[in-house]
Design an enzyme around this catalytic site. Structure first.
Site, PDB file in Angstrom:
ATOM      1  N   GLY A 200     -10.854   3.790   2.395  1.00 27.38           N
ATOM      2  CA  GLY A 200     -11.782   3.463   1.328  1.00 27.38           C
ATOM      3  C   GLY A 200     -11.388   2.193   0.596  1.00 27.38           C
TER       4      GLY A 200
ATOM      5  CE  LYS B  88      -8.091   1.443   4.585  1.00 29.93           C
ATOM      6  NZ  LYS B  88      -8.701   0.746   3.431  1.00 29.93           N
TER       7      LYS B  88
ATOM      8  CG  ASN C 272      -7.827  -8.746   6.842  1.00 25.78           C
ATOM      9  OD1 ASN C 272      -7.328  -9.041   7.910  1.00 25.78           O
ATOM     10  ND2 ASN C 272      -7.497  -7.637   6.181  1.00 25.78           N
TER      11      ASN C 272
ATOM     12  CB  SER D 237      -7.898   1.627  -2.172  1.00 29.92           C
ATOM     13  OG  SER D 237      -7.810   1.777  -0.761  1.00 29.92           O
TER      14      SER D 237
ATOM     15  CB  THR E 129     -12.185  -5.890   2.912  1.00 29.45           C
ATOM     16  OG1 THR E 129     -11.760  -4.555   2.647  1.00 29.45           O
ATOM     17  CG2 THR E 129     -11.063  -6.621   3.623  1.00 29.45           C
TER      18      THR E 129
ATOM     19  CE  LYS F  75     -10.380  -2.460   5.374  1.00 32.22           C
ATOM     20  NZ  LYS F  75      -9.479  -3.114   4.402  1.00 32.22           N
TER      21      LYS F  75
ATOM     22  CB  ALA G 121      -1.544  -2.052  -2.928  1.00 34.37           C
TER      23      ALA G 121
ATOM     24  CD1 TRP H  49      -2.412   1.708   2.339  1.00 34.84           C
ATOM     25  CD2 TRP H  49      -2.841   1.502   0.163  1.00 34.84           C
ATOM     26  NE1 TRP H  49      -3.432   2.573   2.026  1.00 34.84           N
ATOM     27  CE2 TRP H  49      -3.717   2.465   0.696  1.00 34.84           C
ATOM     28  CE3 TRP H  49      -2.914   1.197  -1.203  1.00 34.84           C
ATOM     29  CZ2 TRP H  49      -4.659   3.147  -0.079  1.00 34.84           C
ATOM     30  CZ3 TRP H  49      -3.853   1.871  -1.981  1.00 34.84           C
ATOM     31  CH2 TRP H  49      -4.708   2.833  -1.424  1.00 34.84           C
TER      32      TRP H  49
END
Length: 338
Positions: free
Chosen positions: A137, A106, A257, A139, A249, A192, A141, A12
């Site tokens: 948001g 995050k 995850n 996204s 996600t 999330k 990488a 990221w």
């Protein structure tokens, strides 16, 4: 343009550094590992975390924190959540008063139960606080690095800071929206990952689309309840930092995850999964923090609780699903209930 220090050389951080360098900034990515910095400089790509994404000539890597920050007008924190406090302490002495500071990490710390906005406020000089912004948001990488259209949100308490950060990151393939709800954006981004573990687990069990849709929706309700308990807005969780990131996600094949959850659903042990993953899955640590924080604040978060029981208490995924389906019946929208 200017100089940007990106603190963290994972996928990221590399993707965000690539965006900024392509826009015209001189970008220095700081890596704790000198060998990784050298590899990036020599091969012009991050072969460890973002292979196949060529990096602009205006991007370089270093393991020297002072050199990375010297002369920069924006700093982007992209270290894993459990390392952010240490990285902030290393960076603190070098940050000038007029520098924008953006967090793109995050998570929630395990011991302090602090989100990244709280960690940075506590560890960075007081003059940095008004210049803090938070990027979140849906996204991945790899997709951002490939210039696939992406939309994210920038949260900051100061309107001028939001505007300046949005202008710095905006590209034809990267659209940004503004928010003043730092609490809500941070909650959505961190939690999330917990719900994605659960979504992956039910996919690993082969429970179908009905189950996944229910889990995502009820997971969003849990995130909103915790956010509101901390002073955030429920409306924020209907946007990019909430529903957007949650859907990505929980369903995207690139989600680490979700991958961990799927392997748990298939019966593999967590230690074996993490050993073979090769990357950080933030949700594993965040699950413990989220569960502890929900207990502390008196917020009912049954999905989070069951993920915690699977990860840390040895409960089977199957039993977790049964217990969720056996919760007392009640209204769909409740500030307190399941």
């Amino acid at each position: 343009m200017g100089k940007v220090a990106v603190l963290g050389a994972g996928a990221w951080g590399t993707a965000l550094g690539k965006v900024l360098a392509e826009k015209g900034d001189r970008v220095v990515i700081w890596s704790r590992r000198a060998d990784l910095a050298e590899q990036i400089n020599q091969t012009r790509e991050n072969g460890r975390y973002l292979p196949g994404a060529p990096l602009p000539a205006t991007l370089e890597a270093t393991s020297d924190m002072a050199g990375a920050i010297d002369g920069c007008d924006m700093i982007v924190f992209v270290a894993p959540s459990h390392a952010t406090r240490d990285v902030a302490r290393l960076a603190a002495r070098h940050i000038r008063e007029d520098v924008l500071v953006v967090s793109a990490t995050k998570g929630i710390e395990n011991d302090t139960l602090e989100f990244m906005d709280e960690v940075l406020v506590h560890e960075l000089p007081a003059h940095v606080a008004p210049n803090l912004a938070f990027l979140s948001g849906p996204s991945f990488a790899k997709e951002l690095a490939a210039h696939l259209p992406t939309a994210v949100v920038i949260a900051a308490r100061d309107e001028s800071v939001r505007h300046r950060v949005m202008q710095r990151f905006h590209m034809p393939y990267l659209r940004l929206y503004a928010s003043d709800d730092v609490v809500g954006v941070e909650c959505g981004g961190a939690l999330k990952n917990v719900i994605a573990l659960a979504a992956g687990a039910v996919d690993g069990l082969g429970l179908g689309h009905n189950t996944r849709a229910a889990l995502i929706t009820r997971g969003l309700a849990e995130i909103a309840r915790l956010s509101m308990a901390r002073g955030g807005s429920a409306l924020t969780l209907a946007g990019l930092a909430g529903m957007g990131d949650l859907v990505l996600t929980c369903t995207g094949e690139l989600s680490r995850n979700r991958t961990v959850g799927m392997e748990l659903g298939r019966g593999r042990k967590l230690t074996d999964i993490l050993r073979s993953l090769g990357h950080v899955a933030e949700g594993v640590r965040t699950t413990k923090s989220a569960r502890d924080l929900s207990v502390k604040l008196g917020v009912d978060m049954p999905i989070t609780r069951e993920v915690y029981n699977v990860l840390y208490q040895g409960k089977s995924v199957e039993k977790g699903v049964v217990d969720l389906m056996s919760l007392p019946l009640g209204p769909e929208f409740s500030p307190t209930g399941n």
